[in-house]
Write an enzyme that holds these catalytic residues in place. Sequence first.
Site, mmCIF file in Angstrom:
data_model
loop_
_atom_site.group_PDB
_atom_site.id
_atom_site.type_symbol
_atom_site.label_atom_id
_atom_site.label_comp_id
_atom_site.label_asym_id
_atom_site.label_seq_id
_atom_site.Cartn_x
_atom_site.Cartn_y
_atom_site.Cartn_z
ATOM 1 N N LYS A 199 33.132 -21.913 -48.337
ATOM 2 C CA LYS A 199 32.404 -20.971 -49.225
ATOM 3 C C LYS A 199 33.720 -19.456 -48.281
ATOM 4 O O LYS A 199 33.004 -18.659 -48.373
ATOM 5 C CB LYS A 199 31.522 -20.862 -47.705
ATOM 6 C CG LYS A 199 31.660 -20.650 -46.088
ATOM 7 C CD LYS A 199 30.888 -21.048 -45.311
ATOM 8 C CE LYS A 199 30.768 -21.162 -43.530
ATOM 9 N NZ LYS A 199 29.235 -20.819 -42.834
ATOM 10 N N GLU A 255 48.292 -37.845 -25.582
ATOM 11 C CA GLU A 255 46.935 -36.629 -25.164
ATOM 12 C C GLU A 255 46.322 -37.356 -24.523
ATOM 13 O O GLU A 255 46.305 -38.082 -24.423
ATOM 14 C CB GLU A 255 46.765 -35.591 -26.944
ATOM 15 C CG GLU A 255 46.984 -35.238 -27.681
ATOM 16 C CD GLU A 255 46.616 -34.605 -29.031
ATOM 17 O OE1 GLU A 255 45.394 -34.509 -28.535
ATOM 18 O OE2 GLU A 255 46.769 -34.391 -29.438
ATOM 19 N N ARG A 279 39.629 -34.840 -21.776
ATOM 20 C CA ARG A 279 39.380 -33.187 -21.628
ATOM 21 C C ARG A 279 38.006 -32.696 -20.893
ATOM 22 O O ARG A 279 37.548 -31.540 -20.406
ATOM 23 C CB ARG A 279 38.827 -32.210 -22.936
ATOM 24 C CG ARG A 279 40.033 -32.371 -23.546
ATOM 25 C CD ARG A 279 39.487 -32.428 -25.031
ATOM 26 N NE ARG A 279 40.603 -32.019 -25.835
ATOM 27 C CZ ARG A 279 40.663 -32.257 -27.212
ATOM 28 N NH1 ARG A 279 39.771 -32.173 -27.982
ATOM 29 N NH2 ARG A 279 42.086 -32.939 -27.932
ATOM 30 N N HIS A 328 36.963 -27.283 -24.937
ATOM 31 C CA HIS A 328 38.680 -27.437 -24.657
ATOM 32 C C HIS A 328 39.349 -26.635 -23.630
ATOM 33 O O HIS A 328 39.042 -26.231 -23.701
ATOM 34 C CB HIS A 328 39.326 -27.350 -26.322
ATOM 35 C CG HIS A 328 41.061 -27.766 -26.122
ATOM 36 N ND1 HIS A 328 42.202 -26.985 -25.375
ATOM 37 C CD2 HIS A 328 41.359 -28.729 -27.239
ATOM 38 C CE1 HIS A 328 43.242 -27.538 -25.774
ATOM 39 N NE2 HIS A 328 42.661 -29.035 -27.413
ATOM 40 N N HIS A 332 34.889 -26.103 -28.456
ATOM 41 C CA HIS A 332 36.411 -26.771 -29.255
ATOM 42 C C HIS A 332 35.633 -28.170 -29.965
ATOM 43 O O HIS A 332 35.666 -28.285 -31.801
ATOM 44 C CB HIS A 332 37.136 -27.259 -28.408
ATOM 45 C CG HIS A 332 38.602 -28.074 -29.561
ATOM 46 N ND1 HIS A 332 39.243 -26.966 -30.272
ATOM 47 C CD2 HIS A 332 38.311 -29.450 -29.197
ATOM 48 C CE1 HIS A 332 40.112 -28.206 -30.483
ATOM 49 N NE2 HIS A 332 39.887 -29.399 -30.219
HETATM 50 P P1 FAD Z 1 36.376 -28.543 -41.442
HETATM 51 O O1 FAD Z 1 38.004 -28.661 -41.850
HETATM 52 O O2 FAD Z 1 36.185 -27.460 -40.968
HETATM 53 O O3 FAD Z 1 35.979 -28.274 -43.050
HETATM 54 C C1 FAD Z 1 34.887 -27.559 -43.196
HETATM 55 C C2 FAD Z 1 33.963 -27.159 -44.876
HETATM 56 O O4 FAD Z 1 33.017 -27.267 -45.255
HETATM 57 C C3 FAD Z 1 35.039 -25.631 -44.776
HETATM 58 O O5 FAD Z 1 35.852 -25.423 -45.643
HETATM 59 C C4 FAD Z 1 34.440 -24.977 -44.843
HETATM 60 O O6 FAD Z 1 34.382 -23.741 -45.050
HETATM 61 C C5 FAD Z 1 32.913 -25.007 -45.604
HETATM 62 N N1 FAD Z 1 31.792 -25.391 -45.598
HETATM 63 C C6 FAD Z 1 30.975 -24.670 -44.090
HETATM 64 N N2 FAD Z 1 29.866 -23.980 -44.547
HETATM 65 C C7 FAD Z 1 30.070 -24.620 -45.659
HETATM 66 C C8 FAD Z 1 28.590 -24.211 -46.166
HETATM 67 N N3 FAD Z 1 27.492 -23.396 -46.819
HETATM 68 N N4 FAD Z 1 28.889 -23.495 -48.144
HETATM 69 C C9 FAD Z 1 30.181 -23.643 -48.758
HETATM 70 N N5 FAD Z 1 31.062 -24.291 -47.210
HETATM 71 C C10 FAD Z 1 31.025 -24.715 -46.168
HETATM 72 N N6 FAD Z 1 40.921 -33.110 -34.961
HETATM 73 C C11 FAD Z 1 42.235 -34.145 -34.604
HETATM 74 O O7 FAD Z 1 41.164 -35.522 -34.789
HETATM 75 N N7 FAD Z 1 43.087 -33.730 -35.007
HETATM 76 C C12 FAD Z 1 43.639 -31.883 -34.082
HETATM 77 O O8 FAD Z 1 44.939 -31.954 -33.957
HETATM 78 C C13 FAD Z 1 42.059 -30.829 -33.317
HETATM 79 N N8 FAD Z 1 43.452 -30.594 -33.228
HETATM 80 C C14 FAD Z 1 42.400 -28.944 -33.820
HETATM 81 C C15 FAD Z 1 42.892 -27.848 -33.418
HETATM 82 C C16 FAD Z 1 41.446 -26.772 -33.780
HETATM 83 C C17 FAD Z 1 41.832 -25.338 -33.417
HETATM 84 C C18 FAD Z 1 40.645 -27.353 -34.021
HETATM 85 C C19 FAD Z 1 39.207 -26.041 -34.497
HETATM 86 C C20 FAD Z 1 39.125 -28.464 -33.918
HETATM 87 C C21 FAD Z 1 40.755 -29.673 -34.024
HETATM 88 N N9 FAD Z 1 40.239 -30.535 -34.286
HETATM 89 C C22 FAD Z 1 41.473 -32.208 -34.301
HETATM 90 C C23 FAD Z 1 39.235 -30.883 -34.925
HETATM 91 C C24 FAD Z 1 39.479 -31.166 -36.570
HETATM 92 O O9 FAD Z 1 39.969 -30.226 -36.815
HETATM 93 C C25 FAD Z 1 37.783 -31.110 -36.839
HETATM 94 O O10 FAD Z 1 37.208 -32.263 -36.158
HETATM 95 C C26 FAD Z 1 38.337 -31.891 -38.598
HETATM 96 O O11 FAD Z 1 39.038 -30.686 -39.189
HETATM 97 C C27 FAD Z 1 36.408 -31.206 -39.196
HETATM 98 O O12 FAD Z 1 37.528 -31.814 -41.173
HETATM 99 P P2 FAD Z 1 35.809 -31.430 -41.431
HETATM 100 O O13 FAD Z 1 36.346 -31.262 -42.885
HETATM 101 O O14 FAD Z 1 34.830 -31.973 -40.837
HETATM 102 O O15 FAD Z 1 35.502 -29.719 -41.008
HETATM 103 C C1 SIN Z 2 44.624 -30.134 -29.362
HETATM 104 O O1 SIN Z 2 45.956 -30.704 -30.609
HETATM 105 O O2 SIN Z 2 44.354 -30.251 -28.470
HETATM 106 C C2 SIN Z 2 44.126 -30.637 -30.001
HETATM 107 C C3 SIN Z 2 43.511 -32.349 -30.443
HETATM 108 C C4 SIN Z 2 41.593 -32.425 -30.582
HETATM 109 O O3 SIN Z 2 41.347 -31.364 -30.699
HETATM 110 O O4 SIN Z 2 41.796 -33.599 -30.863
#
Ligand code: FAD
Ligand code: SIN
Length: 518
Positions: free
Chosen positions: A36, A116, A291, A244, A352
Amino acid sequence: MLKYDFLVIGSGIAGLSYALKVAQKLPDAKIAIVTKSDENESNTKYAQGGIAVVLDQIKDSYESHIKDTLKAGDGLCNEAIVRAVVTEGPDRFDELVQWGVDFDKKNAGEYDFGLEGGHSKNRILHHKDITGAEIEKRLLRQVHMLSNVKLFSQYFAVDLITQHQLVEDFKGTSKNIQCFGAYIFNADTKKIETFSAKTTMLASGGIGQVYQNTTNPIIATGDGIAMAYRAKAAIENMEFIQFHPTAMYNPLESPSFLISEAVRGFGALLRNKSGETFMHLYDDRNELASRDIVSRAIDSELKKSGDDFVYLDCRHINQADFKRHFPNILQKVNELGIDLAKDMIPVVPAAHYLCGGINVDENGQTGVKNLYACGECTNTGLHGANRLASNSLLEALVFAHRSFVKSVEKLDETRAPGHIPDWNEEGTSEPKELILITHNRKELQILMNDYVGIIRTDERLHRAAKRLHILYEETEDLYKKSKISPQIIELRNMLSVAYIIIQQSLARKENRGGFYKA
Ligand code: FAD
Ligand code: SIN
């Protein structure tokens, strides 16, 4: 109508790794990825700490990672799933490396495993403090090399197509519902396009934006979960929101910038405004407790003192080492005038990660036929009541792989959908005042922050439910009259997600992991 074999909604780690595998295995299949926003915008892009994988079987073990995951999940994990995710981790990690993702190594060439909270061993593989950005960049690069994948950015999935759209007055039970693709809003033309697909994959990420204070980017509005809910898929464990402990306190910035847990793994200490450490009062593991425990400890300190934040103290850490490991965090705090050798970082817990979501089986299948889901939008059984740090990137990879295997295997028995009617816009017009939408979004976020936060009470939850109902009625009224826009769809989805969180919080009677009712 656009016809695909596979429609993937979302371009984070889950959606991209799934699409990549399907495309490489089936060169003749047509695969669409819709996303999106910009193609790289996702929670994945902001992941800092890294990915938890047991690579070194001498210093670490699968059993130890399994035990830590089960402990964090507080009795609600599915042990078979935990075992599968942990033991399949090394294979999925090797694929990331083959796709070009670069993980930090020490001088001797061994991987540099970070630590962590909740982990009893150093097992977090990372690319400095920007692991997610590195993964996202490399996966996109791979996807763009494949001629059978088309990536549509600024394409917003509005609703899944099921019999509800095809059969007038469809009265099916949740058991016989099928998915035939999705209606997608093209932000350029402002028209809704019909994407038909034999297999649909929801990889739409998390829900952090439902809260006022969150580390999640603006896209994290729970669209996939709300779409699946409307299609009658089961959604569970939504009360388990992970806060977080250390988002940077900066009322001028939203979303909140994360100070990775790996910084505490590197020795940083939490202190109250009087400069006293306090984590020893709450858990033997001090700053590296899981956490939920650290967030509740901070919440309790803030309630006692009436302050808005506590501090993260990195002054005793060697500054050159800090710079080498956390260049992005260092740059950010420096921009805000914080000198880590002298100053402490103000931090506060923020929403988070969503531990629950759309129920899927061990192969990523939802209860809706031909609809798969993986990544943060799902409830796989891995996290139970609280996710262990850095287990989510791993979960996304493992379930993308398992869904790939199952959906490819089932493709032959999946019939292409027949005629699908276009989206019906009759009787709608452009909304005259966007403030009706933006105000309700802000009101919802404040309501969730204040009433459905780290520590909940039935009284606050009931209040939240009442207020939410008003927002729901106003929004439904507007939705029926309005031409589709991402703003109204997101608001509607966020309200559905908030409703489920509140109802499931009310229903839960005992405190577990990240869920705490006083
Ligand atoms: P996302 O990566 O969020 O991708 C979702 C996708 O769906 C996006 O492209 C979005 O635009 C799209 N989308 C959503 N709704 C729609 C729609 N209606 N139509 C079309 N597209 C849509 N996890 C770890 O394991 N290690 C870490 O170090 C870590 N650090 C983090 C730090 C931060 C700041 C955050 C926010 C999260 C962190 N996490 C971490 C959690 C982890 O990043 C996520 O759980 C993981 O990346 C999710 O991946 P995903 O592909 O499921 O979703
Ligand atoms: C962090 O780097 O603290 C995020 C890690 C996570 O959400 O798993």
